[in-house]
Structures are given as C-alpha cells and as structure tokens.
Design an enzyme around this catalytic site. Sequence first.
Site, PDB file in Angstrom:
ATOM      1  N   ILE A 202       1.449   4.756  11.379  1.00  0.00           N
ATOM      2  CA  ILE A 202       0.796   6.069  11.464  1.00  0.00           C
ATOM      3  C   ILE A 202      -0.729   5.948  11.460  1.00  0.00           C
ATOM      4  O   ILE A 202      -1.435   6.943  11.297  1.00  0.00           O
ATOM      5  CB  ILE A 202       1.264   6.993  10.323  1.00  0.00           C
ATOM      6  CG1 ILE A 202       0.968   6.381   8.952  1.00  0.00           C
ATOM      7  CG2 ILE A 202       2.750   7.299  10.467  1.00  0.00           C
ATOM      8  CD1 ILE A 202       1.326   7.283   7.781  1.00  0.00           C
ATOM      9  N   GLY A 203      -1.208   4.715  11.610  1.00  0.00           N
ATOM     10  CA  GLY A 203      -2.641   4.485  11.633  1.00  0.00           C
ATOM     11  C   GLY A 203      -3.161   3.795  10.392  1.00  0.00           C
ATOM     12  O   GLY A 203      -4.342   3.460  10.299  1.00  0.00           O
ATOM     13  N   THR A 204      -2.286   3.562   9.413  1.00  0.00           N
ATOM     14  CA  THR A 204      -2.719   2.977   8.148  1.00  0.00           C
ATOM     15  C   THR A 204      -2.815   1.460   8.203  1.00  0.00           C
ATOM     16  O   THR A 204      -3.425   0.846   7.325  1.00  0.00           O
ATOM     17  CB  THR A 204      -1.741   3.352   7.033  1.00  0.00           C
ATOM     18  OG1 THR A 204      -0.421   2.943   7.426  1.00  0.00           O
ATOM     19  CG2 THR A 204      -1.737   4.849   6.793  1.00  0.00           C
TER      20      THR A 204
ATOM     21  N   ILE B 133      -4.162  -5.274  -3.377  1.00  0.00           N
ATOM     22  CA  ILE B 133      -4.688  -4.781  -2.108  1.00  0.00           C
ATOM     23  C   ILE B 133      -4.296  -5.789  -1.036  1.00  0.00           C
ATOM     24  O   ILE B 133      -4.779  -6.921  -1.014  1.00  0.00           O
ATOM     25  CB  ILE B 133      -6.215  -4.620  -2.160  1.00  0.00           C
ATOM     26  CG1 ILE B 133      -6.629  -3.720  -3.342  1.00  0.00           C
ATOM     27  CG2 ILE B 133      -6.731  -4.066  -0.842  1.00  0.00           C
ATOM     28  CD1 ILE B 133      -6.040  -2.333  -3.301  1.00  0.00           C
TER      29      ILE B 133
ATOM     30  N   LYS C 187       0.409  -0.575  -5.374  1.00  0.00           N
ATOM     31  CA  LYS C 187       0.538   0.802  -5.851  1.00  0.00           C
ATOM     32  C   LYS C 187       0.437   1.832  -4.729  1.00  0.00           C
ATOM     33  O   LYS C 187       0.955   2.937  -4.852  1.00  0.00           O
ATOM     34  CB  LYS C 187      -0.540   1.097  -6.900  1.00  0.00           C
ATOM     35  CG  LYS C 187      -0.272   0.479  -8.267  1.00  0.00           C
ATOM     36  CD  LYS C 187      -1.285   0.966  -9.283  1.00  0.00           C
ATOM     37  CE  LYS C 187      -0.904   0.550 -10.691  1.00  0.00           C
ATOM     38  NZ  LYS C 187      -1.878   1.049 -11.689  1.00  0.00           N
TER      39      LYS C 187
ATOM     40  N   GLU D 127      -3.187   7.983   0.141  1.00  0.00           N
ATOM     41  CA  GLU D 127      -3.395   9.383  -0.206  1.00  0.00           C
ATOM     42  C   GLU D 127      -4.232   9.558  -1.470  1.00  0.00           C
ATOM     43  O   GLU D 127      -4.349  10.663  -1.990  1.00  0.00           O
ATOM     44  CB  GLU D 127      -2.032  10.069  -0.355  1.00  0.00           C
ATOM     45  CG  GLU D 127      -1.223   9.978   0.927  1.00  0.00           C
ATOM     46  CD  GLU D 127       0.066  10.774   0.905  1.00  0.00           C
ATOM     47  OE1 GLU D 127      -0.008  12.010   0.864  1.00  0.00           O
ATOM     48  OE2 GLU D 127       1.138  10.164   0.923  1.00  0.00           O
TER      49      GLU D 127
END
Length: 759
Positions: free
Chosen positions: A469-471, A649, A721, A725
């Site tokens: 979705i673009g992430t 990350i 995590k 959003e």
Amino acid sequence: MSASAPEPKRNQGQPVPRIDARLKVTGEARYAADIPLNNLAYGVLVTSDIARGRVNEIRLDEARAVPDVLEIISYGDIDGIQRPQFANASCTSLGPLHETTIRHDGQIMALVIANTFEAAQEAASKVTADYQPEQPSASLGSAGTETIPAKGNTERVQDDPAVRDFAAAFEAAPVKLDAAYTTPTQHHNPIELFSTTALWTGDQLTVYEPSQNVYGFRAEIARQLQMDPAKVRVVSPYIGGAFGSKGPMTPRTAIVALAARRLNRPVRCVVTRMQGFTTATYRAPTRHRIRMGTTPDGRITAFSHEGWELTSRVDNYVVGGTSTTTRLYGYGSVYSRVNLVKADRQTPGYMRSPPEFPYVFALETAMDELAERLGMDPVELRRVNDTMTEPIGGKPYTSRSLMQCFDQAAEAFNWAARNPKPGSMRDGEWLIGLGCATAAYPTNVGAATARVRLTANGKVLVQSASHEIGTGIRTVAAQMAAEQLGVPVDAVEVMMGDTDLPPAPVSGGSNSTASVCSAVLTACRQIRARLSQASVGSHGGPLAGKDPGDLDIRDGMIVANDGASQKLQEIFRALGAGVVEEYAEFIPEGAPQDAVQKLYAGASTLINGSRRSKVQYALGAEFVEVRINVRTREIRVPRLVGAFAAGRIMNTRTARSQLLGGLIWGMSSALLEETGVDERTARYVNRDLAEYYVPVNADIQEVEVILVPEVDHEVNPAGVKGLGELGNVGTAAAIVNAIYHATGKRIRDLPVRLENLIV
C-alpha cells in the site's frame, strides 16, 4: 540457528531502497486499473442527488440511445447478487440496487457500460431520476439523529474501559478539568482512484482492484455472487495510497462482476474523484468530553473520556479510541463511554489511526490545558503520570519508552528555551508558539502465512498475499529473508497482492510488518533448520557433529561459531535438490487456533496490543513550532519534531518516510482537512482536491524524525511494533497546544483556520 528472538545488533534494519522503487518511478509498476485486457468495456457509475428519500423512477432511455452503450444495470437488474454483509470485508450492509430507498448522498443508482469510456461517461450524464425526498440528518448535532451506546451494538468489541470510582475521585480532586473537543469529517483521497476490473474465464472470476484485503474481498465477492471462493481470484499488485479506504469492499465490485458476466467480456469501472467521496468510506466526525482530576503535583486521580461518533442508519460502525486513552497514563480511576450517532450518511470506515487520531487529540489537548492550570511544564505532567502498568487491568507494558521519546525530542527541539507564558515569544510580526503531545498506537498483529524458496545459486522467492500500500512491505519482507538466509537483498524476489499466494491479514492497523515478517522469519528458520541438519549429518563434512543452533548462513555458506564452514551448493547436492521451500504459519498470542483457517476464508484476526496478556504499544513524542501573523492571523508551522519508539525497525529509510508523512498528515488534519457537509441536504460540498485542502510543499518546512532504539522480544517473533499509523496521532494536539502558547486562545475544534483566531 536457534529460534530465539532477533539479536539486538539487528534491531535497526539497513536503509535499503525500496525494491520496487525503480518500477514505480519509471511507470513500470502496474496498478489494478493499468492492467491491459483484451476487448475491455468501460463502466461509469450513476449516483443519487439526494441523501434521503426514494427513487420513484429512474430514466434510462436517453442513456441507452448513446452509441456504443452496451448495458445499463440498475434497480431490478441484480438477481443473483446477495446484499453486502457489513463485517470483516464489506464497508456496508447497504445493497444500493436492491432497493430504491436512498440512504445517503451519492448512493449508487446505476452502472452504465459501453465500448468506450467516453460513451459510458456521456450516457451516465443522461440518466435522470424522479425522487421522493425526505429531510435528512446531516451531522452529530442535527435534528432527527439517533444516539445509541456502542457497547452491545457493534460487531467490533467495545467494552468502555473503567476502573474504581471515577465520580468520587473527580469530586475529591483539588484540580479539575471538564472540556469538550470535536474532530471533523475527513476523506482519504488516495491519489489512485477506486476501481474494479472484472474478467470471467468460464466460471472463473478474476477481479483486479486496489485492495488492502484480497482474501477478504475474495470471500465477500463469492458470497455476494453465490460462488465457490476457489473460483474467485483477486489481484492487487500495487496500491497508490489507501489509508484504510481500500480495506473494506464496496458494493461496486459485485455489480461490475455481474456486468462482466452478462456481457461475457471484461469490464472496468474507475470511480471519479467526486464519486469516491460518497461510494467509499471516510473518517467519521467525533465529539468528546474529557474530565480529569489531579493532585496539586499533577498526579491524575480521575479520568473520564466520553466519545460520540457519527455512523450511518444501516450500520453501527465504531472506532472506540477509549481503549487507548484510558490506558495511556497511570490514572487513579477511570470512566469511559462511546456513543454512536446514526445519521443519513454513508457508513464511515477506517482512516489512518482510526481510533487514536480523534481520541488522542482530545486527551492530549486536555493534558496541555491541565498543565497550564497546574502551572506545570507539559512534558513534566506526562512524566509524573508515566507508568509501566496500564490502569484498567493492571497489565504491564512489554516495553514503554515514552519519556525517552520526550527527552530526545525535547532536546532536538530545544524545548528548554520555551517561555511558558502564552503570547510571550515573538519574531517581528509573528507570534511564536511551541507545543507538544504524546503519540500512541497499539501493536496489532495477525495470523499470517508465507512461502519462502531458496535455490542452490542463492536466489530467494518470498510469497505472501499481503499488500503493497506504499509502506514498503515488499522491501522489509525481502530484508527479513535476506538477513535470515544470508543473501543480498537484491537476490530476493517478493510476490504479493494475489489470492493465488498464501494469505496474509488485512493491511491495516500497522500490523503488516509485524505479521508478515513473523511468517517470513518462521519460514526462513525452517529452511535454515533443514540445511543445518543436512550439513551436520553429512559424514566427513566440515560441519559434521556441530550443534545446528550454532550455525548461521552468510554469503552462500553455512558457518559455525568456530569458523568452520560449508558451501550451500554442497548441502543442496547432499539433499539431492536444487530448491528448498518452506511454507509457514504464524499465529500470534491471543489468536484462536483456527486463525489461519479463518484467514483462508477471508477473515483477518488482528490482536490489539491493549488486549494481550501484556500491553504492547508503539509510542512517540511530537513537538511543534507555530507562527501566527499578528495582523492577518495566518498560521505557519516551520518546525515539526517527532521521536518514536516502535520496537525493531526493519528499514530506517522506509520507517522515517512513514513517520515523516504521518507528521505532515497530522499538520494537515489540524489546519486544513475537513469535508464540508450542507446541513440542509446532508450532501458534501467540497468533493475534489481543489476544495478539500491538503498541504503543498510550501506549507512544509523543517521536519525531523528521531528513531528511539527499543528492543522488545515479547511483541512477536520479528520484534516489530509497527509505526505506519503512529506518526499522525499526536500532531494535531501539539499544534493546537502551540497555538494556545502563541496566542492565549484555546481551540478545541478541528481544523483550526485563521478565522478562529480573529478576536
């Protein structure tokens, strides 16, 4: 190669460029409406001009007379289609062509299909209707709405968290706050328009549609068309923005599929920008009442959060953000309640940070007001109420780095130079205000599956029906496989967005990296185990007799702790195969044991971070500088600084991009974004990007993202995590807090426009 959690040294992934970046910037990436098909017909929707009433007659003759028109599907033409089912995969239970009752503005009334798009568009413009209109209820405060408690009236669990006696604690509190806040209707406006392309091959249906939930779409399409789901394929290779809007399926999909079956040729319907405002979902407007009581030193002894959310007449949609706000600080007592206000609008839906954006805005603005009443620094008020145990169930956080985020962001922002007196900071004609707020988002995770294949020449294929979705999910999945299998990232191919692949959960709630990477990690570990067992079991080999748990894969070799190694190609020869392939299922703690079976059936089971045995949240601190012209009241935001802790990350480049975009979106939500609704007609008045305001480059100046290191082995195998959003959650509150600091004027309603600051 033990199955322990990821090592701390790998906690921050490399800033690898997106593996699909070149395809996207050169136009080679094919989105759903770009996929070429032979003999394609074109569909255009016809939508209603009223928000409530009945269609007495729809006139189609003039439209049918347009050359090249093939078919018009309207009322009475949809035998064989079941009504949508408002649940996991459908945005509404409204079947727009199943009845002539109009429930909302812009409701679908017909689909015109023609040989060319231009003919379909012309014919659609010639469709007219005779209505029997009724007076609609437009918004939260309109006459004729119906208010019901969310608890007990929604599909989604809404439990109104509470603990101890709030009323008594509030009454006894030396310092009190009682204030109301509102957030407006907002629309996602992804750059890629909504579309459906349907193609039948015998009794097999293929649907090309931008989707955050291909397996969910497949199940709902099959249910509506009364088909075997195995005969439906949904393909969504790339998505040009979604933000929740392409998570649930709209009624359009089944109507287009029906048209394609009747015509025996593929049909494509691309929804116009204006129609996207009414035929898909939106962020519901909300109203909040926050009550807090504290001791003189700032300890919150009583907290109450009541929310009112707008929904449609036909569906009880709820976001229910009190599950986060009631757990964010170490309150002494808590009361909460969420209410639904039913009006004549289409059913709302998820929009980036659906519960947290509106609910945390109210809480974090109230926290600033409380700090001002107490004469405390806003950061210190949050420090005083920081906690490692949430107050509702007494459950511990797996990790909580909130104050580390505040400390690092405050230092980068130079918060210490702030004069706390409102209106005291100025640069010529510009009033300067500094504000801050907490960002929080639960660690959602869902059951997921993946298939990973490693070849003898070091090539890797990862397959998952997740959604780009673009992430950057393709990229982080490739990084996980490359890391675990000891190959470079460019040796990994990732296939996604297709129900022919192993299922993954809906791409929403910032769960995709955690869920998909956990499944990929599991599959890779299974491959490593197979290769390790083969290497230590080979008689006379360099790794014979070694502990498989002490082996690693690096650069085409299996390497032991003592430096002994063996080429992968030799092990493949010993196995008698050129390929090792593993399929893996990941089921998170708290998920039902049949979660994977449900996933195949189209139902994602996301486990919320507030509902597990230990509370799991990504957290952040956001600081904002605003400047307000003393003459014109023009508002500028020259600085945004955010520090975020979100576990492992996977890719610092894509993570920073997500958080930077979130901060900018938060600014946009605070100062620009609002879908206007005509109270008389319940119709939207700014249904395009000319009048639905979003920021441009000139609005954005300095934006700084700080990634605060955090290792959390308890959240999921990947240690992730989620942060997609998180970035926009606290920004709006930080901005209104900064506006108060600049002007002394407290704004509790979004968006803030310069007219709100004219005294």
